[in-house]
Design a protein around this motif. Structure first.
Motif, PDB file in Angstrom:
ATOM      1  N   THR A   1      79.381  55.713  49.797  1.00 61.33           N
ATOM      2  CA  THR A   1      79.045  54.482  49.073  1.00 61.33           C
ATOM      3  C   THR A   1      77.627  54.541  48.500  1.00 61.33           C
ATOM      4  OG1 THR A   1      78.682  53.530  51.266  1.00 61.33           O
ATOM      5  CG2 THR A   1      80.643  52.839  50.100  1.00 61.33           C
ATOM      6  N   LEU A   2      76.747  55.297  49.152  1.00 60.86           N
ATOM      7  CA  LEU A   2      75.399  55.467  48.571  1.00 60.86           C
ATOM      8  C   LEU A   2      75.496  56.127  47.204  1.00 60.86           C
ATOM      9  CD1 LEU A   2      72.901  56.595  51.347  1.00 60.86           C
ATOM     10  CD2 LEU A   2      72.608  54.740  49.716  1.00 60.86           C
ATOM     11  N   GLU A   3      76.450  57.080  47.082  1.00 58.31           N
ATOM     12  CA  GLU A   3      76.623  57.746  45.780  1.00 58.31           C
ATOM     13  C   GLU A   3      77.204  56.809  44.734  1.00 58.31           C
ATOM     14  OE1 GLU A   3      78.707  61.429  46.246  1.00 58.31           O
ATOM     15  OE2 GLU A   3      77.067  62.297  47.427  1.00 58.31           O
ATOM     16  N   ILE A   4      77.933  55.786  45.186  1.00 60.38           N
ATOM     17  CA  ILE A   4      78.451  54.795  44.231  1.00 60.38           C
ATOM     18  C   ILE A   4      77.326  53.844  43.826  1.00 60.38           C
ATOM     19  CG2 ILE A   4      80.081  52.888  43.924  1.00 60.38           C
ATOM     20  CD1 ILE A   4      81.874  54.223  46.029  1.00 60.38           C
TER      21      ILE A   4
ATOM     22  N   PRO B   1      74.148  56.230  41.815  1.00 51.93           N
ATOM     23  CA  PRO B   1      74.673  57.486  41.277  1.00 51.93           C
ATOM     24  C   PRO B   1      73.548  58.272  40.598  1.00 51.93           C
ATOM     25  CG  PRO B   1      75.280  55.655  39.850  1.00 51.93           C
ATOM     26  CD  PRO B   1      74.529  55.066  41.001  1.00 51.93           C
ATOM     27  N   GLY B   2      73.800  59.492  40.328  1.00 57.46           N
ATOM     28  CA  GLY B   2      72.778  60.313  39.663  1.00 57.46           C
ATOM     29  C   GLY B   2      72.648  61.638  40.370  1.00 57.46           C
ATOM     30  N   HIS B   3      72.467  62.689  39.581  1.00 62.02           N
ATOM     31  CA  HIS B   3      72.435  64.033  40.158  1.00 62.02           C
ATOM     32  C   HIS B   3      71.029  64.611  40.203  1.00 62.02           C
ATOM     33  CE1 HIS B   3      76.755  63.929  40.148  1.00 62.02           C
ATOM     34  NE2 HIS B   3      76.757  63.645  38.859  1.00 62.02           N
ATOM     35  N   SER B   4      70.060  63.882  39.650  1.00 60.77           N
ATOM     36  CA  SER B   4      68.706  64.439  39.627  1.00 60.77           C
ATOM     37  C   SER B   4      68.099  64.386  41.028  1.00 60.77           C
ATOM     38  CB  SER B   4      67.839  63.647  38.648  1.00 60.77           C
ATOM     39  OG  SER B   4      67.632  62.352  39.152  1.00 60.77           O
ATOM     40  N   SER B   5      67.017  65.143  41.223  1.00 62.01           N
ATOM     41  CA  SER B   5      66.416  65.212  42.556  1.00 62.01           C
ATOM     42  C   SER B   5      65.857  63.848  42.974  1.00 62.01           C
ATOM     43  CB  SER B   5      65.315  66.271  42.583  1.00 62.01           C
ATOM     44  OG  SER B   5      64.393  66.005  41.565  1.00 62.01           O
ATOM     45  N   PHE B   6      65.448  63.009  41.986  1.00 61.73           N
ATOM     46  CA  PHE B   6      64.947  61.670  42.318  1.00 61.73           C
ATOM     47  C   PHE B   6      66.029  60.859  43.044  1.00 61.73           C
ATOM     48  CE2 PHE B   6      64.986  57.152  41.143  1.00 61.73           C
ATOM     49  CZ  PHE B   6      63.815  56.739  41.766  1.00 61.73           C
TER      50      PHE B   6
ATOM     51  N   LYS C   1      68.760  61.975  44.468  1.00 61.86           N
ATOM     52  CA  LYS C   1      69.147  62.610  45.740  1.00 61.86           C
ATOM     53  C   LYS C   1      68.141  62.253  46.836  1.00 61.86           C
ATOM     54  CE  LYS C   1      71.746  66.497  43.864  1.00 61.86           C
ATOM     55  NZ  LYS C   1      71.671  67.861  43.381  1.00 61.86           N
ATOM     56  N   THR C   2      66.854  62.279  46.477  1.00 62.71           N
ATOM     57  CA  THR C   2      65.815  61.951  47.461  1.00 62.71           C
ATOM     58  C   THR C   2      65.908  60.486  47.860  1.00 62.71           C
ATOM     59  OG1 THR C   2      64.439  63.552  46.326  1.00 62.71           O
ATOM     60  CG2 THR C   2      63.335  62.134  47.907  1.00 62.71           C
ATOM     61  N   LEU C   3      66.145  59.621  46.865  1.00 60.24           N
ATOM     62  CA  LEU C   3      66.262  58.188  47.157  1.00 60.24           C
ATOM     63  C   LEU C   3      67.421  57.927  48.121  1.00 60.24           C
ATOM     64  CD1 LEU C   3      65.293  55.263  46.452  1.00 60.24           C
ATOM     65  CD2 LEU C   3      67.086  55.238  44.727  1.00 60.24           C
ATOM     66  N   ARG C   4      68.561  58.567  47.833  1.00 57.36           N
ATOM     67  CA  ARG C   4      69.740  58.377  48.706  1.00 57.36           C
ATOM     68  C   ARG C   4      69.434  58.871  50.119  1.00 57.36           C
ATOM     69  NH1 ARG C   4      73.026  59.847  43.996  1.00 57.36           N
ATOM     70  NH2 ARG C   4      73.082  62.013  44.652  1.00 57.36           N
ATOM     71  N   ALA C   5      68.791  60.038  50.204  1.00 58.54           N
ATOM     72  CA  ALA C   5      68.483  60.606  51.530  1.00 58.54           C
ATOM     73  C   ALA C   5      67.530  59.694  52.291  1.00 58.54           C
ATOM     74  CB  ALA C   5      67.889  61.996  51.372  1.00 58.54           C
TER      75      ALA C   5
ATOM     76  N   HIS D   1      75.515  58.733  29.951  1.00 56.26           N
ATOM     77  CA  HIS D   1      75.187  58.604  31.369  1.00 56.26           C
ATOM     78  C   HIS D   1      75.065  57.121  31.701  1.00 56.26           C
ATOM     79  CE1 HIS D   1      74.344  62.884  31.576  1.00 56.26           C
ATOM     80  NE2 HIS D   1      73.678  62.741  30.451  1.00 56.26           N
ATOM     81  N   GLY D   2      75.152  56.808  32.974  1.00 55.37           N
ATOM     82  CA  GLY D   2      74.898  55.443  33.448  1.00 55.37           C
ATOM     83  C   GLY D   2      75.725  54.403  32.732  1.00 55.37           C
ATOM     84  N   SER D   3      75.056  53.350  32.234  1.00 59.87           N
ATOM     85  CA  SER D   3      75.802  52.229  31.662  1.00 59.87           C
ATOM     86  C   SER D   3      76.511  52.613  30.364  1.00 59.87           C
ATOM     87  CB  SER D   3      74.878  51.034  31.435  1.00 59.87           C
ATOM     88  OG  SER D   3      73.836  51.418  30.586  1.00 59.87           O
ATOM     89  N   SER D   4      75.937  53.558  29.605  1.00 66.99           N
ATOM     90  CA  SER D   4      76.621  53.954  28.358  1.00 66.99           C
ATOM     91  C   SER D   4      77.933  54.676  28.682  1.00 66.99           C
ATOM     92  CB  SER D   4      75.716  54.810  27.479  1.00 66.99           C
ATOM     93  OG  SER D   4      75.355  55.989  28.161  1.00 66.99           O
ATOM     94  N   LEU D   5      77.931  55.456  29.774  1.00 69.58           N
ATOM     95  CA  LEU D   5      79.164  56.129  30.203  1.00 69.58           C
ATOM     96  C   LEU D   5      80.174  55.091  30.703  1.00 69.58           C
ATOM     97  CD1 LEU D   5      80.627  58.840  30.691  1.00 69.58           C
ATOM     98  CD2 LEU D   5      79.595  58.904  32.961  1.00 69.58           C
TER      99      LEU D   5
END
Lengths: 285, 285
Positions: free
Chosen positions: A110-113, A116-121, A123-127, B88-92
């Motif tokens: 659910t954190l990924e929902i 969302p986002g694949h950048s390191s920012f 990923k770090t925020l989710r972690a 990406h994001g809202s545009s996607l």
């Protein structure tokens, strides 16, 4: 694969399995020895247990049987039991209100929902969020309710309130762990389907995640209600209200007939809550 | 027919003015592996296109690229006037609002009634507070019932989805796509898990949805008879390359042979529409 090779690798008594079994038994043996467990001691001392239940013949009414069923005391115990049920119920509401939203932040899927986002920012925020919420859950549930109750008694004084706060806080930690494990086990398929329609994250959680975990959440919450009820009886020993205070009082003064009455009430209440829980669970499945 | 909101009408008009899908030299892949090699295709509005080919020929990857789930490796891809790879994001999310997706395994929430599963297709147009409470307007209820009428399940609106048959579940999934009011529906093996009668009913429903609402459909199928019966146009893929592109009547035995060339186990996909009476693709050739 050769037959003998297949047999060797799948035999239940293969060396690897025997090693695990042996290791497990060794650990149990060490625990048994170092904690001073022994069957003979229990058998030899069982007579004392009966002595204790029968009570001291020189002290009137010190036996556990018969229970004290005098009307005046029974009414008092029933009211105290009701107060204990109220404590458990309020503690459960507090813990569910705290744990329900936080459990979505303690689940990787659910954190990924939500973020969302694949950048390191991202990923770090989710972690960071995941670790923080898990730490909070571990911290609150690692400290026993009794310790929390003592802390809250020092803050707000004697009575049910510190007990409710202690149970609520401790159970929040337990429920965050249980809820998040349930959330991490949901099927990914409906989530993918709603993500493919462009639905935003709160709506995906509402329509694809929550319906899947509802029976589990209800079941775990009801289990904790029963557990909180039992804990609430012990919290009374710290002065945190409910039937536990009376139980502690009667144990101290060797009024064991009253202790039996209180224990019967506790067992009957837990059984009644178990029946109600089973009914609610059947409706929630 | 479900009336379209003004915003939807304008997007539909945009889609009218151009091909719904236009790919030129499209290359798709995962990591080092190239799955689709230089695909050139244009799909006009309202067309019912069926993509056939053996497992691993790139059918599903193509579909996933159309809704922006798989990035474009090289070449160009324009879907509904946008390049999905750049969104990406809202545009996607806004882009995906215009694309319905039907999955092989339905991707419904079994515990929810048909009503809410269908409503989840219009989540992008339901404000968050309403979605949280699962509250719909009269107009939204009307659209849900209309979509269920099209798929023949209006009398099952309050039944839980886990009490429906496989074919009925897939028709609920189609209704979910219809209420989304998409310009394009992507269907990935929608009848693979169904018995012949249910498969026929699902394909009929999908075809009717396309015809009644003028929705472009791109449907991956394993079953050639279904492709011949329902498609306006068939595209055959083999090892990531287009080896056939034409109307169903031109799908000759030699074309089928080219599509399934090198398929080591073509008989693992019996035709659900005609059971064993229909020869598997290579033998049909």
């Amino acid at each position: 694969m050769e037959l003998e090779e297949l047999r060797r690798r799948t035999h239940p008594l293969r060396p690897a399995n025997l090693g695990i079994l042996g290791g497990g038994l060794l650990v149990l043996g060490v625990c048994w020895h170092q904690t001073g467990m022994g069957v003979m001691e229990l058998v030899a001392g069982s007579g004392n247990m009966w002595e204790y239940l029968r009570g001291n013949p020189e002290v009137p009414d010190s036996g556990f049987f018969p229970p004290n069923l005098s009307g005046k005391m029974l009414g008092r115990y029933l009211l105290a039991m009701l107060e204990t049920v109220q404590m458990a119920l309020l503690a459960l509401v507090i813990s569910v209100v705290v744990a329900f939203p936080l459990s979505f932040l303690a689940s990787r899927n659910t954190l990924e929902i939500i973020f969302p986002g694949h950048s390191s920012f991202w990923k770090t925020l989710r972690a960071a969020i995941y670790t923080s919420v898990r730490f909070f859950a571990n911290f609150t549930r690692s400290i026993n309710e009794v310790i929390w109750a003592l802390l809250f008694v020092s803050a707000v004084g004697l009575g049910p309130m510190p007990g409710i706060l202690a149970l609520g806080l401790h159970t929040s930690g337990v429920l965050i762990k249980l809820f998040s494990e349930g959330i991490e086990g949901v099927s990914r398929d409906p989530i993918d389907a709603l993500a493919a329609t462009g639905a935003a994250s709160p709506k995906i959680i509402r329509y694809a995640v929550i319906p899947q975990i509802t029976p589990y959440l209800v079941s775990m919450s009801l289990y904790r209600l029963e557990s909180d009820l039992r804990s609430a009886t012990i919290l009374g020993f710290t002065g945190a209200g409910g039937i536990g205070m009376l139980l502690f009082d009667k144990l101290k003064s060797y009024e064991n007939g009253d202790v039996t009455t209180i224990l019967i009430l506790i067992v009957a209440t837990v059984a009644a809550i178990d029946r109600v829980s089973a009914f609610i669970r059947s409706k929630a499945s | 027919m479900i009336p379209q909101s003004p915003a939807r009408e304008s997007s539909t008009e945009r889609a009218d003015a151009e091909s719904v899908v236009a790919a030129k030299g499209l290359v798709l892949g995962y990591g080092e592996r190239i799955v689709l090699h230089g695909l050139d295709i244009e799909i006009p509005r309202g067309q019912f296109l069926v993509v056939v080919g053996p497992s691993g020929s790139g059918k599903s990857t193509f579909l996933l690229a159309l809704n922006g789930s798989v990035p474009v490796r090289s070449g160009s891809l324009v879907v509904l006037g946008r390049n999905p790879s750049t969104l990406h994001g809202s545009s996607l999310e806004r882009f995906r609002e215009r694309i319905g997706f039907i999955f092989q395994s339905f991707h419904l929430v079994g515990r929810l009634p048909v009503l809410h599963n269908v409503a989840s297709g219009m989540l992008s147009r339901i404000p968050i507070p309403q979605a949280i409470l699962r509250m719909y307007t009269r107009d939204q209820y009307r659209k849900i019932l209309e979509a269920l009428r099209v798929v023949g399940l209006e009398d099952r609106v309050l039944d839980r989805c886990d009490r429906l048959s496989g074919g009925q579940k897939q028709r609920v999934a189609i209704a979910r796509s219809i209420v989304q009011e998409p310009d394009l529906i992507l269907a990935d093996e929608p009848i693979s898990a169904l018995d012949p009668r249910s498969a026929d009913r699902v394909m009929e429903t999908l075809r009717r949805a396309s015809t009644e609402f003028g929705i472009t459909v791109v449907c991956n199928l394993h079953h050639l008879e279904a492709a011949r019966k329902y498609a306006d146009r068939i595209v055959g893929l083999n090892e990531g390359r287009v080896v056939f592109d034409g109307p169903p009547r031109e799908l000759t035995p030699s074309a089928v042979k080219a599509i399934y060339k090198g398929d080591s186990d073509p008989e693992d996909a019996p035709d659900p529409l005609h059971g064993e009476e229909t020869p598997s693709p290579p033998s049909a050739a």
